[in-house]
Every structure is written in structure tokens, then in C-alpha cells.
Design an enzyme around this catalytic site. Sequence first.
Site, short mmCIF file in Angstrom:
data_model
loop_
_atom_site.label_atom_id
_atom_site.label_comp_id
_atom_site.label_asym_id
_atom_site.label_seq_id
_atom_site.Cartn_x
_atom_site.Cartn_y
_atom_site.Cartn_z
N GLU A 247 3.93 -7.18 0.39
CA GLU A 247 2.84 -6.28 0.83
C GLU A 247 1.83 -6.30 -0.30
O GLU A 247 2.05 -5.72 -1.36
CB GLU A 247 3.37 -4.88 1.10
CG GLU A 247 2.41 -4.03 1.92
CD GLU A 247 1.65 -3.02 1.09
OE1 GLU A 247 0.72 -3.44 0.36
OE2 GLU A 247 1.97 -1.83 1.17
N CYS A 281 -3.18 0.98 -1.14
CA CYS A 281 -3.50 -0.34 -0.58
C CYS A 281 -4.23 -0.25 0.75
O CYS A 281 -4.95 -1.18 1.12
CB CYS A 281 -2.25 -1.19 -0.44
SG CYS A 281 -0.97 -0.43 0.58
#
Length: 474
Positions: A247, A281
Site C-alpha cells: 500500500e 495516504c
Amino acid sequence: MKIEQNFIANSFIASANSAMIPVYNPADGELVAQVPSATADEAIGAVKTAAQAQKSWRKLTSVERGAYLHKLADALLTHKEAIGTALALESGKSLEDATNEAVYAADITRYHAEWARRIEGEIIPSDSPSENLLLQREPIGVISCLIPFNYPVYTLLRKIAPALITGNTVVVRPSNNTPCSAFEIAKAVQAAGIPAGVVNILTMDHATAEIVCTHPKVGMITLTGSVGAGRKVLEYSQVNIAKSSLELGGKTPAIVEADADLQQAAREIVGSKTTNCGQLCTAVERVYVHEAVYDEFVSLLKQHMGERQFGDRAAQPAHMGPLVNDNARLNIHQMVERAIDDGAQLEVGGYIPEGQGHFYPPTLLTNCRQDMEIVQEEIFGPVLPVLKYSNAEEALELANDHQFGLASVIYTENYRTAMGMANNIEAGEVYINRTPADPYQGYHAGWKRSGLGGDDGKHGMLEFTQTRLVVQKY
């Protein structure tokens, strides 16, 4: 100041390495702890311990493993104040936010525990009338878990809970910026009675992390981090052809249509950009606004960002906290300066404050272009570039004209526009009339350079499995 020890086989072990890693409070620069830098032998020993423990852990029924995870969730709640206190000191979060992160970690642990009776294989039709094809889901073995600094408690359980329920064991490397909360989690692992060696947590330098990730007994590496870190993990995975789940970076676009609720959109976008000082993020990183409402919306953004105060959250919990360190602040400020030099207009913020702590003010930039660095590269801080568009097709083209594809946001009251964009935007997640907040029953997976594999939900849990086909002739 605390002195921590690494956690191997359910015990805290004094390291043979006299070198320690300092941990600072980013809000005031105070040294709050020192953690051991594991030696190569200690790291290899942890992997071997995890591999030995996995032999018996995988033989437990998934229901038995689920029962252990329920106990771990209970223990996390019992230890939430200690975990939260450690996290608040090392991250600059408010005590309330840090403690809540431990609660969310318990929630996701319990969620994965409930998959115990739902890990399914398949029965596949054979070409032969006297044959069965059985596809089984099996554990991978030892998982190397690399944890980021921004949400280190939640992310740690986001990785180890699905790994454990599917029969794997783990060696965890927390971020050296926020490791103390991980050792508090280790105490919860002890309290839950998780068998020795199933969960191992060690702090280490990059060279030792490479030794762990390239060990032949490590079957999978899972990382939440930057694109650069992802590339490094892919190099590690080549050594033994280990599976990778990555990720990585994001550059979430928010598209604001002319019919959107502008007050709601401005409030939520600024909230997304300033939560955890923009170190998220999926935080909104670029905003595309319809030309018909551009001036009005910029005014609203400027108002909300100008009102957002920053400072030490230990004293003022409602304030926006600090960046992780001064290098991060300097890099962000230099990006802002380069954007201004390239023609962007500074509306609010854009300076390095005086005094202690790694603070940076909410910063709004207008007159931006698609080719600017500030629009193309992940900022990971409280800086928001805004661009104008003429129609929905142009907005979609601009949003998709990018290296990243993690999350995306659309504000509109027209369901045709919303669904048309949602079906064509190049991102793993689309949020309509709200900003991102990963539901742990969903699937958090990025397109393009935002990653490989994913976290959360059924599909995130299955990332920690491999398949076996049994061909049964009768």
C-alpha cells in the site's frame, strides 16, 4: 525516558547491540524513548522462532485462532490507555486520538476473528466424471510486516490480524519514528496468551530489515509506505520470490462540481487535508473545481484553512499536530516554494513557524497547473493545490492523468455525474460526497503506482493465503 526491548517468542529480550535508536516527540523535540537496533542474529532468530511457531499455529482450527484474536482484541482495549499514551508521545497526536486508534485496532482485530468460519475454498467441476477438484486456501508461513509512522497502531493490527486468522505467524518491524506503541501492543499479545513466536516485534535499521525480508523462511512481505519503499520491497521479494502486498503513495483528487454542497465539500476537504497534519495516504491532495463555482469555493477553502490552528496537541487537542520530523517539514516547504516560483499563488500558510516542534501551517495554493510538481507528487502534509476545470469530462481526464490511483473524491448532487465519474475514475477507492476513511470491511487497494494487493475485508484477508488444488480421483 523509556528504554524498550524487542519482543521475541512472547518475551522482551535485551539486545546484544549497544546501539539504540532515539525516539523524539515531534511536537517539542523531546527525547521520549530509546529502542534497540536488533542485530542480524536477533532478527534471524525471530524469523526462525516465527517459522517454528507456525507449524503448530497453522494446525489449530480457524475457530481456535479466532478465539485468540478475540482475546487479543479484549487485551488491546484493556491496554488502550498505555498504547495511546505511548503513541501520543511519539507521534504528536492528541491523547484522545491516539487512544481511539487502539480502539479501532481492537475493532479490526475482532472483525478478522469473525472470519474464522468464513475462509472458504472452491469445488471446481472436473473434465472427468469420477474426479473432484478441490481448491483450498492455505497459510503462506512467516509474514514480514513493515509498519508506517502515521497510523502505526491501527496499521499493525490491520496486517497481523488477517495474517494470524489465516494461519501465518509474523515478524513486525514498526517505524523507528513510532515504535513504542508497538511494544505496548506486544504486552497485549502477552496478556491475550497468543502462543509464543506467533507475533514477534523488533526495531531495526534498514540493513537488518533487508535480512528479515530476504530470509528464505519469509513467504510474504506486507508494507504500507512510500513508492520508494515499495520498490525496495520488490527488490527484497525477488531473492526468494516472496509474495508482496504494497500500500504505497496516493494523490487523492477531489472533484467539486457546480451543483455540489460547497460548504460541506470545503469543510470536509480541509478536514481531510489537515487530519494528522496531512500525513494520511488517502488525504485529499489536489482539488479540481468547476469554473462556475471556483472563486466561491476557493474563498471557502481559504476561510477554513485560515481558521485551522496548529500546535502541541497535548496542550490543545483540537489543534492540528506536527509533521513526523524536520526533514519532512523542510521537503514540504521546499515543494511550496518551488510551486510559487512556478506560478502558483499562495492564499494562506506557506511558512516555517518559529519555536519547537515540526509544525507547518495549513497551506492553500491556487493558479496551479496539472504539470506542476505540487500536483504530480505526493505532499504528505497540510498543503492543498487547487485547479479549475470547465466540464465533467475534463475533470475526469485531469484526475486520471496521474501516476497514483489510491483514492478519489467526487462532490455532486447529480447521480448521473457521480456514477459516470465513479465508473471511469482510475483509483481503487471512490468516495462520493465524503472524504476517505477506509471501512475495514471494504478493500483498500491502489491502482498504478499506489500499490499491489490490498488490505481490509475478505479480499485483504485472502492476500495472506495461497492456494492448493487437490485433484481427487475416485
